[in-house]
Design a protein around this motif. Sequence first.
Motif, PDB file in Angstrom:
ATOM      1  N   THR A 193      47.688  42.486  30.404  1.00 34.41           N
ATOM      2  CA  THR A 193      46.187  41.928  30.144  1.00 34.41           C
ATOM      3  C   THR A 193      45.853  39.984  30.071  1.00 34.41           C
ATOM      4  O   THR A 193      44.685  39.835  29.645  1.00 34.41           O
ATOM      5  CB  THR A 193      44.908  43.046  29.689  1.00 34.41           C
ATOM      6  N   MET A 194      46.640  39.568  29.574  1.00 30.52           N
ATOM      7  CA  MET A 194      46.105  37.943  28.455  1.00 30.52           C
ATOM      8  C   MET A 194      45.804  37.182  29.689  1.00 30.52           C
ATOM      9  O   MET A 194      44.648  36.553  29.128  1.00 30.52           O
ATOM     10  CB  MET A 194      48.288  37.237  27.933  1.00 30.52           C
ATOM     11  N   THR A 195      46.102  37.063  30.707  1.00 35.55           N
ATOM     12  CA  THR A 195      45.651  35.712  32.050  1.00 35.55           C
ATOM     13  C   THR A 195      44.364  36.215  32.172  1.00 35.55           C
ATOM     14  O   THR A 195      43.503  35.682  32.110  1.00 35.55           O
ATOM     15  CB  THR A 195      46.445  36.114  32.884  1.00 35.55           C
ATOM     16  N   ALA A 196      43.960  37.755  32.046  1.00 40.19           N
ATOM     17  CA  ALA A 196      42.525  37.803  32.675  1.00 40.19           C
ATOM     18  C   ALA A 196      41.836  37.750  31.134  1.00 40.19           C
ATOM     19  O   ALA A 196      40.766  37.454  31.090  1.00 40.19           O
ATOM     20  CB  ALA A 196      42.423  38.993  32.944  1.00 40.19           C
ATOM     21  N   LEU A 197      42.738  38.270  30.214  1.00 37.28           N
ATOM     22  CA  LEU A 197      41.434  38.381  28.925  1.00 37.28           C
ATOM     23  C   LEU A 197      41.606  36.516  28.395  1.00 37.28           C
ATOM     24  O   LEU A 197      39.947  36.269  28.253  1.00 37.28           O
ATOM     25  CB  LEU A 197      42.543  38.577  27.368  1.00 37.28           C
ATOM     26  N   PHE A 198      42.107  35.887  28.753  1.00 45.02           N
ATOM     27  CA  PHE A 198      42.083  34.254  28.891  1.00 45.02           C
ATOM     28  C   PHE A 198      41.079  33.540  29.513  1.00 45.02           C
ATOM     29  O   PHE A 198      39.825  32.642  29.286  1.00 45.02           O
ATOM     30  CB  PHE A 198      43.642  33.796  29.176  1.00 45.02           C
ATOM     31  N   ALA A 199      41.070  34.397  31.158  1.00 40.20           N
ATOM     32  CA  ALA A 199      39.959  33.679  31.335  1.00 40.20           C
ATOM     33  C   ALA A 199      38.814  34.189  31.586  1.00 40.20           C
ATOM     34  O   ALA A 199      38.083  33.921  31.149  1.00 40.20           O
ATOM     35  CB  ALA A 199      40.629  33.871  33.088  1.00 40.20           C
ATOM     36  N   LEU A 200      38.608  35.539  30.806  1.00 41.02           N
ATOM     37  CA  LEU A 200      37.479  35.738  30.902  1.00 41.02           C
ATOM     38  C   LEU A 200      36.849  35.786  29.408  1.00 41.02           C
ATOM     39  O   LEU A 200      35.608  35.016  29.296  1.00 41.02           O
ATOM     40  CB  LEU A 200      37.522  37.216  30.268  1.00 41.02           C
ATOM     41  N   ARG A 235      36.982  32.625  28.450  1.00 41.08           N
ATOM     42  CA  ARG A 235      37.316  31.022  28.450  1.00 41.08           C
ATOM     43  C   ARG A 235      35.800  31.002  29.485  1.00 41.08           C
ATOM     44  O   ARG A 235      34.992  30.375  28.894  1.00 41.08           O
ATOM     45  CB  ARG A 235      38.108  30.541  29.700  1.00 41.08           C
ATOM     46  N   ASN A 236      35.650  31.656  30.204  1.00 41.29           N
ATOM     47  CA  ASN A 236      33.769  31.829  30.528  1.00 41.29           C
ATOM     48  C   ASN A 236      33.016  31.934  30.048  1.00 41.29           C
ATOM     49  O   ASN A 236      31.893  31.802  30.662  1.00 41.29           O
ATOM     50  CB  ASN A 236      33.723  32.939  32.121  1.00 41.29           C
ATOM     51  N   VAL A 280      39.764  41.135  20.663  1.00 41.44           N
ATOM     52  CA  VAL A 280      40.761  41.734  20.782  1.00 41.44           C
ATOM     53  C   VAL A 280      41.146  42.577  20.580  1.00 41.44           C
ATOM     54  O   VAL A 280      42.094  43.626  21.204  1.00 41.44           O
ATOM     55  CB  VAL A 280      41.323  40.149  21.594  1.00 41.44           C
TER      56      VAL A 280
END
Lengths: 280, 305
Positions: A124-131, A133-134, A147
Amino acid sequence: MELRKTARKALKFGSLHLLFIAVCFIALVPIIYALAISFSGTTNLTGGIFAITDFTFDNYLHIFTELDFGTWLGNSLILSIATVLVTVIPSAFAAYAFATMSFRGKRVLLFLLLILNAFPQVLTMTALFALLRNTHLLNTRIALILVYSGSNSIFAFFNLKGYFASIPSSISEAATIDGATRPEILFKVVLPLARPAIIVTSILVFINCWNEYLFASTFLTGKDLYTLASGLYALQSNNLARNWPQFAAASLFISLPVLIVFFLMQRYMVSGLTAGGVKE
Amino acid sequence: MKGTARNERKRRYENSAYFYVAAILLLVALIVVFPIGYTVYISLTNMNLYHWFDFEFIGIGNYIRAFSQANSEFLSSLGLTILWTIANMVLITLVSLVLAVLLNVKGFKGRNVYKTLLMFPWAVPSYVSILLWRIGIFNGEFGLLGDIARALGSDSFYILQSYWGAFFASLLVNVWLSYPFTMTMMDGALQSIDQSLYEAARLDGAGFWRTTFNVSLPEIVPIVAPSLLMTAFMQFKQFDVVYLLTLQKGAQTGAGLQTIITYAHTTAFESNNYGLSSAISTIIFMLIALLFSRFAYREAKEGRN
């Protein structure tokens, strides 16, 4: 006759000892090798262990003078301690409810937590990264604490639940008859009894955070936010060719507290791990 | 009558329980469940390096791509993951069983010392020891393998650069990391066997091998089976070994070795194809849920109280 028996016994145990010495040596080779290199005065060791000429403690001193080791150590401590607090308190409350109370949806929640615990967080790293960042939380410690707490809380929950369930219900019942309320039973009866389990769980969560490099090096990219793990990771990916003895010294130095804790808690680790059913 | 029924229900269901579980559920919902949901959402979009913010919904395109012939990497990584899990389990079980049985030879004095020494691979933080293996042993220039190769008069030896070289190196490191746990479990199980069983076997004239196969093994199998199952699952989702040995960002060895988890990760963080990566992650989630739900269901049922 007696003599032959003794001789056969000596041969049997002698060969067992030889075998185990060989196996232990093989098992310890990477560590022995790093230990040898960490005392080497020659940097840039092409030729490896056979090129060691000078013996020196400088590599251990240099990790403090040349690297930001103090900062990394401080960051690791802040993150790990904060995560333990954010993780263990909610887990202990929930473990208490699941171990001693009945409520609607309990089985479903337990089933979901078991399944969620099996999912590798790295996916879920991509999703966490996007979240992150937002929400402008990238490169903040809060992000990493959250995390870490997410994944570790399920682990801590199962660890503690097993222990809480093993506390005889007659003790709580006696307290209820004496007029104790639920929170009183939790704080005055159950938690003091469960102290060993809480300590062991906290230490395991602490070590999990202490050893985590991937999220730390992806979500905290500022050099002043490096932890020991992400600092060491960065060291070997950027700087290594220049100074492998220093890397070996840093590796061993970082491992030492974990090693000590591990062997102190060895007994609990095994039972804790089987009860929780997880090795992080 | 009615009153007691209500009391009965009140006794069985306590609403204050929700207060105790609220904090962890909030944490898990926020940090675990929501990102999984978001991953599924990203998997249906074309989010990548060129469409970081202005990505569009593209339906199941990423899933078709993951399974298509042109992108066989996912299927081959799935095959490798299965091979990886089986190879690891065979080796880990064998190594730890042999060690545990030998540690328990009756009258053997060195037991505790050797057991402690053999625990070291478990005690050292795994990312540290994997990096030490990579640099200290496998590195062609200043690693032990390179030294040995040169001492034998051959050229420097870069084991991590070929596919199967990297596979066997990763397998070795992973078995090294994993055997202490299973060995400890088996040792504990062996210790718990009733000594009278051994007495009886000895009176029947059974030697070491017969005792091991006819007494020890049948006794420990039911005890260690759950931890072996758990170990197998750990190998299935192992990430660090293959990643740190061969796939680190900026330091890929070019072996091309990928398990499904490393493949999902590199598709996102190397190729920046977040949509495809999320589709692969979603497929892995479904696989795990499928494999795991039976076990979780049984556990949840037993864990009723």
